[in-house]
Scaffold this active site. Structure first.
Site, PDB file in Angstrom:
ATOM      1  N   GLU A  72      -0.013   7.605   0.107  1.00  0.00           N
ATOM      2  CA  GLU A  72      -1.371   7.322   0.854  1.00  0.00           C
ATOM      3  C   GLU A  72      -1.877   8.528   1.567  1.00  0.00           C
ATOM      4  O   GLU A  72      -0.557   8.966   1.969  1.00  0.00           O
ATOM      5  CB  GLU A  72      -1.616   6.028   1.499  1.00  0.00           C
ATOM      6  N   ASP A  86       4.612  -3.981   4.559  1.00  0.00           N
ATOM      7  CA  ASP A  86       3.235  -3.794   4.309  1.00  0.00           C
ATOM      8  C   ASP A  86       3.080  -3.414   2.591  1.00  0.00           C
ATOM      9  O   ASP A  86       2.158  -4.039   2.366  1.00  0.00           O
ATOM     10  CB  ASP A  86       2.968  -2.506   4.975  1.00  0.00           C
ATOM     11  N   LYS A 117       2.820   6.747   3.803  1.00  0.00           N
ATOM     12  CA  LYS A 117       1.638   6.993   4.488  1.00  0.00           C
ATOM     13  C   LYS A 117       1.412   8.596   4.476  1.00  0.00           C
ATOM     14  O   LYS A 117       2.729   9.204   4.609  1.00  0.00           O
ATOM     15  CB  LYS A 117       1.101   6.308   5.465  1.00  0.00           C
ATOM     16  N   LYS A 145      -6.234  -5.399  -9.433  1.00  0.00           N
ATOM     17  CA  LYS A 145      -6.641  -3.992 -10.122  1.00  0.00           C
ATOM     18  C   LYS A 145      -6.502  -4.011 -11.499  1.00  0.00           C
ATOM     19  O   LYS A 145      -5.290  -4.397 -12.089  1.00  0.00           O
ATOM     20  CB  LYS A 145      -5.784  -2.741  -9.569  1.00  0.00           C
ATOM     21  N   HIS A 188       2.896  -5.754  -3.110  1.00  0.00           N
ATOM     22  CA  HIS A 188       2.227  -4.978  -3.898  1.00  0.00           C
ATOM     23  C   HIS A 188       3.096  -4.114  -4.966  1.00  0.00           C
ATOM     24  O   HIS A 188       3.134  -4.351  -6.262  1.00  0.00           O
ATOM     25  CB  HIS A 188       1.326  -3.719  -3.382  1.00  0.00           C
ATOM     26  N   ASP A 225      -2.814 -10.961  -3.424  1.00  0.00           N
ATOM     27  CA  ASP A 225      -2.128  -9.743  -3.435  1.00  0.00           C
ATOM     28  C   ASP A 225      -3.283  -8.583  -4.214  1.00  0.00           C
ATOM     29  O   ASP A 225      -3.107  -8.848  -5.386  1.00  0.00           O
ATOM     30  CB  ASP A 225      -0.865  -9.461  -4.187  1.00  0.00           C
ATOM     31  N   HIS A 226      -3.893  -8.058  -3.529  1.00  0.00           N
ATOM     32  CA  HIS A 226      -5.036  -7.230  -4.013  1.00  0.00           C
ATOM     33  C   HIS A 226      -4.660  -6.217  -5.135  1.00  0.00           C
ATOM     34  O   HIS A 226      -5.255  -5.915  -6.184  1.00  0.00           O
ATOM     35  CB  HIS A 226      -6.023  -6.736  -2.994  1.00  0.00           C
ATOM     36  N   LYS A 286      -2.088 -11.429   2.564  1.00  0.00           N
ATOM     37  CA  LYS A 286      -0.971 -10.870   2.973  1.00  0.00           C
ATOM     38  C   LYS A 286      -1.015 -10.460   4.270  1.00  0.00           C
ATOM     39  O   LYS A 286      -2.126 -10.288   4.814  1.00  0.00           O
ATOM     40  CB  LYS A 286      -0.272  -9.946   2.031  1.00  0.00           C
TER      41      LYS A 286
HETATM   42  C1  BG6 Z   1      -2.810  -2.971   2.210  1.00  0.00           C
HETATM   43  C2  BG6 Z   1      -1.816  -2.321   3.138  1.00  0.00           C
HETATM   44  O1  BG6 Z   1      -2.127  -4.262   1.723  1.00  0.00           O
HETATM   45  O2  BG6 Z   1      -2.806  -2.205   1.033  1.00  0.00           O
HETATM   46  C3  BG6 Z   1      -2.446  -1.052   3.739  1.00  0.00           C
HETATM   47  O3  BG6 Z   1      -1.795  -3.217   4.215  1.00  0.00           O
HETATM   48  C4  BG6 Z   1      -2.570   0.152   2.542  1.00  0.00           C
HETATM   49  O4  BG6 Z   1      -1.450  -0.421   4.368  1.00  0.00           O
HETATM   50  C5  BG6 Z   1      -3.292  -0.664   1.403  1.00  0.00           C
HETATM   51  O5  BG6 Z   1      -3.306   0.920   3.208  1.00  0.00           O
HETATM   52  C6  BG6 Z   1      -3.494   0.090   0.049  1.00  0.00           C
HETATM   53  O6  BG6 Z   1      -4.464  -0.545  -0.610  1.00  0.00           O
HETATM   54  P1  BG6 Z   1      -4.995   0.417  -1.942  1.00  0.00           P
HETATM   55  O7  BG6 Z   1      -5.775  -0.583  -2.668  1.00  0.00           O
HETATM   56  O8  BG6 Z   1      -5.892   1.378  -0.981  1.00  0.00           O
HETATM   57  O9  BG6 Z   1      -3.807   1.135  -2.454  1.00  0.00           O
END
Ligand code: BG6
Length: 509
Positions: A223, A242, A348, A189, A247, A184-185, A155
């Site tokens: 975050e 973002d 953030k 999870k 996500h 999409d990481h 992404k």
């Molecule tokens: C990323 C975003 O895809 O996911 C970042 O580009 C964000 O801005 C991050 O900090 C958050 O991932 P996680 O797994 O730490 O919640």
């Protein structure tokens, strides 16, 4: 356990941050956990003129992302791992003739017997995806007549609906949809996947999972960090692109979707697309004004230390109106969710790092135990995605003594209590899935486009609409003061703490 075929992983953008921070550590974990096939090599490719040895040192021996893990291992083990890594300099441009690259791939394939099975992992800006795909195709590296070929793309998948469609069309010229893995990481999870299990493996939740019992749904992604070194990228993107488009809408789709016929990738993805298509589009400016809040962090002092405001961050325009906070209220137009508000927020520089889903159940239809503040005592199911991963159910109990005074009690479950269970990291899990050809946790073309279709009008409104304000919030707080205006009735956002069971409040600043 599924079998993983012999294969080669070719990473484009191998000298970048993601490779060192996420991909190589994920492959290392797979190696350590014995999940890699017998014959497996990684070929890093990018525009830096470095040797195999320099690449290995950078992403393994001298990598701060592996440092802690490597101290526990002996030299032989580390060498066995780093010997699987190779590097090829692409020269000045990704869009070039892949003659040298394809020869290198062929040599490694012959020498290490990777059976012509290749995964191309594109850890590059999306603007390069089509060119890379074309150059691979020109060398016959996308054809599957001998061994399979897959492509994984990172992404952001596009910048808007139009650009996402263009990307899809571009990739589809050279790869079939079933060869494309859009990562999409968040889907990697464990707790996100557990949303499916919570819903569809428990007969106590699914009957209640609808407008008859659910009052509203709240999702928070907070975050603690600011934009760090990514100001240049982030300023053109913002929180909505973002985090929200990818996500958070993925999480929404898992909450909203209908039960799939089976757990196959296609069935699950069909239902997710239907869910995303049923989100009510907001196009009217008044509706957009009333249902969205856009914010940006301003400088403040946290624990005695001055913290920069967003506009002072490196790479950010000092007049920037890019959002670092986004809160959206929306509805889902289908039988199950009619009139149930969804509130989703991401930001953030909040007090802590936390992602959670809260299902707020309705107050019982007829109230016998009359009390003030009963709304606050309604049943809630809190699904904590991170950290302190787990699930919490809040329910009413009688306070001992005369009368019927009701208080809230917690029933909770923590992943950490599952001793001896190795919870895979998101990239580790997703890479292994792609290596095994399982696309369940990857986004399909129509899924990504449906998500953009919902986000596009909000972006357009925020970028040029009437009465759009970017509200400031002090770094380290829970967002702009007026964010509660979105929420109907007497409710407010639940401001979660680091620990799942801590109750709301403005904590840990
Ligand atoms: C990323 C975003 O895809 O996911 C970042 O580009 C964000 O801005 C991050 O900090 C958050 O991932 P996680 O797994 O730490 O919640």
């Amino acid at each position: 356990m599924n079998k993983t075929a012999n294969q080669m992983l070719i990473i484009f953008g191998a000298s970048g941050d993601l490779t060192a921070r996420k991909l190589i550590p994920a492959i290392y974990n797979l190696f350590k956990g014995n999940h890699l096939p017998e014959n497996f090599v990684v070929l890093g490719a990018s525009r830096s003129a470095i040797t195999d040895g320099e690449f290995r040192r950078k992403v393994v021996q001298e990598s701060r992302y592996l440092e802690e893990r490597l101290t526990k291992e002996n030299e032989d083990f580390i060498t066995q791992f780093s010997d699987k890594l190779f590097y090829e300099d692409l020269g000045e441009d990704y869009d070039t003739d892949y003659d040298r690259l394809s020869k290198r791939i062929a040599d490694l394939n012959n020498k290490y017997k990777t059976d012509n099975n290749y995964i191309f992992y594109l850890s590059t800006p999306p603007s390069l995806y089509e060119a890379i795909a074309k150059n691979l195709c020109d060398k016959g590296l996308t054809a599957e007549d001998d061994g399979w070929k897959r492509i994984v793309v990172e992404k952001p998948f596009g910048y808007s609906l139009a650009s996402a469609k263009e990307l899809n069309t571009g990739l589809h010229k050279y790869f079939q949809e079933n060869q494309i893995y859009r990562i999409d990481h968040y889907l990697g999870k464990e707790t996100v996947q557990n949303l499916l299990v919570t819903r569809f493996a428990n007969s106590i939740f699914e009957p209640l999972w609808n407008r008859n019992y659910i009052h509203h749904i709240e999702i928070t992604n907070a975050e603690e960090v600011g934009v760090e070194k990514r100001g240049g990228y982030y300023d053109k993107s913002g929180a909505l692109r973002d985090m929200f488009q990818s996500h958070l809408l993925q999480i929404v789709s898992l909450i909203v979707m209908e039960p799939p016929i089976s757990s196959s990738a296609e069935e699950i993805r069909n239902e997710k697309v239907k869910a995303l298509k049923s989100l009510r589009l907001m196009t009217d400016e008044k509706v957009l004004y009333e249902n969205t809040v856009k914010g940006q962090y301003v400088s403040s002092v946290i624990n005695g230390e001055k913290v920069k405001g967003y506009r002072e961050e490196e790479g950010v325009d000092p007049q920037s109106k890019t959002e670092t906070f986004a809160a959206i209220k929306f509805f889902v137009d289908n039988w199950r969710w009619r009139d149930v508000p969804f509130y989703v927020r991401t930001a953030k520089r909040m007090p802590t790092k936390v992602t959670e889903v809260v299902i707020h159940f309705k107050t019982p239809h007829h109230q016998i135990f009359k009390e003030q503040d009963l709304n606050n005592k309604d049943n809630k199911l809190v699904i904590r995605i991170q950290p302190d991963e787990g699930i919490l159910l809040k329910f009413g109990v009688k306070v001992p003594g005369q009368g019927f005074k009701v208080e809230r009690a917690n029933l909770d479950f923590y992943y950490s209590s599952l001793a001896d269970t190795n919870v895979m990291e998101a990239y580790e899990r997703l890479l292994l899935d792609a290596m095994q050809g399982d696309a369940t946790l990857y986004a399909r073309a129509d899924e990504v486009e449906s998500a953009w279709r919902f986000v596009d009008p909000i972006l357009e409104y925020w970028e040029g609409g009437k009465d759009v304000n970017t509200y400031g919030y002090s770094a380290g707080t829970w967002g702009p003061e007026n964010m509660d205006r979105l929420i109907e009735g007497e409710y407010t956002w639940r401001n979660p703490c680091e620990r799942l069971t801590d109750d709301s409040g403005f904590c840990i600043i």
